[in-house]
Motif scaffolding. Structure first.
Motif, PDB file in Angstrom:
ATOM      1  N   UNK A 449    -112.532  -7.970  40.073  1.00 44.59           N
ATOM      2  CA  UNK A 449    -112.929  -7.003  41.096  1.00 44.59           C
ATOM      3  C   UNK A 449    -112.349  -5.621  40.797  1.00 44.59           C
ATOM      4  N   UNK A 450    -111.087  -5.597  40.351  1.00 44.00           N
ATOM      5  CA  UNK A 450    -110.449  -4.321  40.035  1.00 44.00           C
ATOM      6  C   UNK A 450    -111.139  -3.653  38.853  1.00 44.00           C
ATOM      7  N   UNK A 451    -111.545  -4.484  37.854  1.00 42.91           N
ATOM      8  CA  UNK A 451    -112.211  -3.949  36.674  1.00 42.91           C
ATOM      9  C   UNK A 451    -113.571  -3.361  37.029  1.00 42.91           C
ATOM     10  N   UNK A 457    -115.789   3.724  39.155  1.00 40.43           N
ATOM     11  CA  UNK A 457    -115.134   5.026  39.332  1.00 40.43           C
ATOM     12  C   UNK A 457    -115.227   5.894  38.079  1.00 40.43           C
ATOM     13  N   UNK A 458    -115.719   5.318  36.965  1.00 41.48           N
ATOM     14  CA  UNK A 458    -115.898   6.107  35.750  1.00 41.48           C
ATOM     15  C   UNK A 458    -114.909   5.826  34.648  1.00 41.48           C
ATOM     16  N   UNK A 459    -114.094   4.781  34.790  1.00 36.60           N
ATOM     17  CA  UNK A 459    -113.126   4.457  33.747  1.00 36.60           C
ATOM     18  C   UNK A 459    -113.851   4.012  32.483  1.00 36.60           C
ATOM     19  N   UNK A 460    -113.436   4.562  31.333  1.00 40.32           N
ATOM     20  CA  UNK A 460    -114.077   4.250  30.059  1.00 40.32           C
ATOM     21  C   UNK A 460    -113.361   3.093  29.358  1.00 40.32           C
ATOM     22  N   UNK A 461    -114.064   2.504  28.394  1.00 36.48           N
ATOM     23  CA  UNK A 461    -113.503   1.352  27.686  1.00 36.48           C
ATOM     24  C   UNK A 461    -112.216   1.702  26.953  1.00 36.48           C
ATOM     25  N   UNK A 462    -112.099   2.954  26.455  1.00 34.87           N
ATOM     26  CA  UNK A 462    -110.897   3.339  25.730  1.00 34.87           C
ATOM     27  C   UNK A 462    -109.647   3.175  26.588  1.00 34.87           C
ATOM     28  N   UNK A 464    -109.647   1.110  29.515  1.00 32.37           N
ATOM     29  CA  UNK A 464    -109.629  -0.277  29.979  1.00 32.37           C
ATOM     30  C   UNK A 464    -109.019  -1.197  28.920  1.00 32.37           C
ATOM     31  N   UNK A 465    -109.314  -0.943  27.646  1.00 38.05           N
ATOM     32  CA  UNK A 465    -108.850  -1.824  26.569  1.00 38.05           C
ATOM     33  C   UNK A 465    -107.478  -1.443  26.039  1.00 38.05           C
ATOM     34  N   UNK A 466    -106.871  -0.406  26.626  1.00 36.80           N
ATOM     35  CA  UNK A 466    -105.548   0.020  26.152  1.00 36.80           C
ATOM     36  C   UNK A 466    -104.500  -1.041  26.497  1.00 36.80           C
ATOM     37  N   UNK A 475    -107.575   0.672  37.633  1.00 38.82           N
ATOM     38  CA  UNK A 475    -108.227   1.058  38.887  1.00 38.82           C
ATOM     39  C   UNK A 475    -107.439   2.173  39.586  1.00 38.82           C
ATOM     40  N   UNK A 476    -106.100   2.029  39.632  1.00 40.55           N
ATOM     41  CA  UNK A 476    -105.262   3.042  40.285  1.00 40.55           C
ATOM     42  C   UNK A 476    -105.355   4.376  39.542  1.00 40.55           C
ATOM     43  N   UNK A 477    -105.403   4.322  38.204  1.00 44.87           N
ATOM     44  CA  UNK A 477    -105.524   5.553  37.410  1.00 44.87           C
ATOM     45  C   UNK A 477    -106.884   6.213  37.654  1.00 44.87           C
ATOM     46  N   UNK A 478    -107.936   5.407  37.666  1.00 42.06           N
ATOM     47  CA  UNK A 478    -109.286   5.958  37.853  1.00 42.06           C
ATOM     48  C   UNK A 478    -109.433   6.613  39.225  1.00 42.06           C
ATOM     49  N   UNK A 479    -108.799   6.037  40.242  1.00 43.69           N
ATOM     50  CA  UNK A 479    -108.850   6.634  41.577  1.00 43.69           C
ATOM     51  C   UNK A 479    -108.225   8.025  41.598  1.00 43.69           C
TER      52      UNK A 479
END
Length: 562
Positions: A449-451, A457-462, A464-466, A475-479
């Motif tokens: 759900x968080x992913x 919210x626009x988070x990119x794979x670069x 997410x995969x870090x 999720x908190x960073x994207x917000x």
């Protein structure tokens, strides 16, 4: 005003008198005179000429010369002060009367046979002395005064620069806008009004003792800043009153002050036969009272230093009694539990006692009464119990059993060794496996759900995969607008882990984006630098610790080879 034989000796006498008055070397005054006469002569012969003046140190006779420097053919810019080697050749031989001499690199050359002019040679020939008019004489006087002031400032700075961090005695000269100007012998110092203790006031000619906080070289001259409120002032006073501290047997480890009111000082003895607190107090309190008297009656708590932070904190909070200390090694904050009747004593008047203890230990102290701590623990117990009941579908008894065994979150239940669950009374292998399966299902659903929310919210794979970032962290960073690896790499470590900022003398908490996930400052630094390396912003070799010994060996090998 021409320099005649009548006033030649007066130059030396004047230089000697000025040097004595300003406490500088006579040579500096004479050099200032030479410079001032040379500038005055240029106004007569032309500013483009290089006019030099030398005053004989024995007779006071002033010699005026015009200097021309030999330069390369294409480098001539000022034809009045420079010429080429070919142009200089006719002047190369000294004149018969010896008035013309050559200088090479500042050293007179008396033998010229077989030599030719070289770039850098200086040809000097005497010119008639000038009559100084009123304006030229005034200008010369200003040059001398300026050079003397500069020499005086240099002398004062050299004298006091090494006295920073020491105590100095002086005499009050005057007061300017609440600041005290102090005569400290060969200079003046300033005691700012915010560096005075309480409302103490001084009159001219009062003797004063203060701590040299800083010595700076500024355009208007060296500035000596004094302080009577600096914690090190009290430390230096104890060093003067307690021989054991001066000899190094006892060391002052930390000092905290509320100037004019109260202070705490932590000491340690390196000799088991000497009590550090007793030595600082002295016979019938004579030593500490001497310091108290200098600090306008400031009450001083002398505390034994201890390497164990919890023990040291208990000592620092004296005279309050402490029931329990809860210390988190991953944080600089610490919780102190005191009996209900000791709360006001632990906090002190207007929070003075706990504030000084915090300054002394370098920790953020949170004081709780036993009743408050009991209520908080009960609230935490109930909250964790409810978490396990809701998420793992357990009854209240079983959820309380997990909390009582020390489990605080779902991650601990899901990924702990099975044996730790089996150690709980009444839990068999099947029950333990079922508990872990439920916990993992809940965590996986939460991660999914968080992913999905982070991607929305626009988070990119670069990002997410870090490695190191959980879906909840992403999720908190994207917000907060951090949606790419580039965005993450531009973050400061304190923006991620949180920290403290001092605003108007008060510590203000800065909440970090990843602070709720217990990301430490070191972890944040590591992740940010890793991201910068991945993006090519930082050379990874620059992050590798350098082996000084190997570097020294390599250098020695190269030098030996050379």
């Amino acid at each position: 005003m021409a320099i005649t034989s009548a006033n030649q000796l007066e130059l030396l006498q004047t230089a000697e008198a000025v040097a004595r008055e300003k406490m500088i070397e006579p040579e500096l005054v004479i050099e200032a005179m030479e410079d001032s006469l040379a500038r005055a002569a240029k106004s007569r012969y032309g500013a483009e000429m290089d006019i030099r003046v030398r005053i004989d140190r024995k007779t006071g006779n002033a010699t005026f010369t015009r200097a021309r420097t030999v330069v390369e053919d294409e480098a001539v810019e000022n034809y009045q002060a420079e010429f080429t080697a070919d142009q200089a050749r006719p002047y190369f031989e000294p004149s018969k009367d010896g008035r013309a001499i050559w200088l090479r690199e500042g050293v007179a050359i008396s033998e010229f046979k077989g030599n030719t002019p070289q770039a850098g040679d200086v040809f000097e020939e005497q010119v008639p002395p000038v009559d100084l008019g009123r304006i030229a004489a005034q200008s010369a006087k200003q040059v001398i005064l300026q050079r003397v002031r500069e020499a005086e400032r240099d002398r004062q700075y050299e004298e006091f620069k090494d006295r920073a961090g020491t105590i100095i005695n002086g005499v009050v000269k005057r007061e300017e806008y609440g600041n005290i100007i102090v005569d400290v012998g060969r200079g003046e110092a300033i005691l700012r009004r915010n560096e005075k203790i309480g409302r103490e006031s001084y009159r001219p000619n009062d003797r004063i003792r203060a701590y040299v906080k800083d010595v700076r070289r500024e355009a208007r001259g060296p500035q000596i800043f004094l302080s009577r409120t600096d914690p090190q002032f009290m430390a230096e006073l104890f060093k003067m009153e307690v021989p054991e501290i001066y000899d190094g047997v006892i060391e002052i480890k930390a000092v905290a002050r509320d100037p004019g009111s109260r202070a705490k000082i932590a000491v340690i003895s390196y000799d088991n036969s000497i009590d550090p607190v007793g030595a600082c107090v002295g016979m019938r309190g004579s030593r500490v009272q001497a310091v108290v008297g200098e600090l306008q009656g400031e009450k001083i708590d002398i505390i034994p230093w201890n390497d164990d932070q919890a023990t040291f904190l208990v000592n620092a909070l004296q005279p309050a009694e402490v029931s329990k200390v809860v210390f988190d090694e991953d944080s600089t904050s610490i919780e102190v539990v005191v009996p209900d009747e000791q709360l006001s004593l632990a906090i002190g008047r207007r929070g003075q006692n706990v504030r000084l203890a915090s300054q002394l230990t370098g920790l953020d102290i949170d004081i709780l009464t036993e009743e408050e701590e009991s209520k908080r623990r009960q609230a935490e117990f109930n909250s964790r119990t409810q978490l396990f009941m809701d998420k793992l579908d357990l009854d209240e008894f079983f959820a309380q059993l997990l909390v009582a065994e020390g489990f605080t979150n779902l991650e601990e239940v899901a990924y702990v060794d099975l044996d730790e669950l089996l150690a709980i009374d009444g839990v068999d292998e099947g029950t333990a496996e079922e508990l872990q399966a439920r916990a993992r299902d809940v965590l996986e659903a939460a991660n999914k759900a968080a992913l999905e929310n982070a991607r929305a919210l626009g988070a990119e794979d670069s990002l997410i995969e870090f490695e190191g970032l959980t879906p909840q962290m992403v999720e908190a960073l994207a917000k907060d607008g951090v949606k790419t690896l580039e965005d993450f790499a531009t973050c400061a470590d304190w923006e991620l882990a949180g920290g403290w900022t001092t605003v108007d003398g008060q510590r203000v908490k800065d909440d970090g984006l990843l602070e709720p996930f217990n990301v430490s400052l070191e972890d944040a630094q590591t992740m940010v630098m890793t991201a910068r390396v991945m993006l090519g912003w930082v050379d990874p070799t620059e992050l590798e610790p350098k082996d000084d010994d190997s570097d020294d060996e390599d250098t020695a090998t190269e030098e030996a080879g050379a």
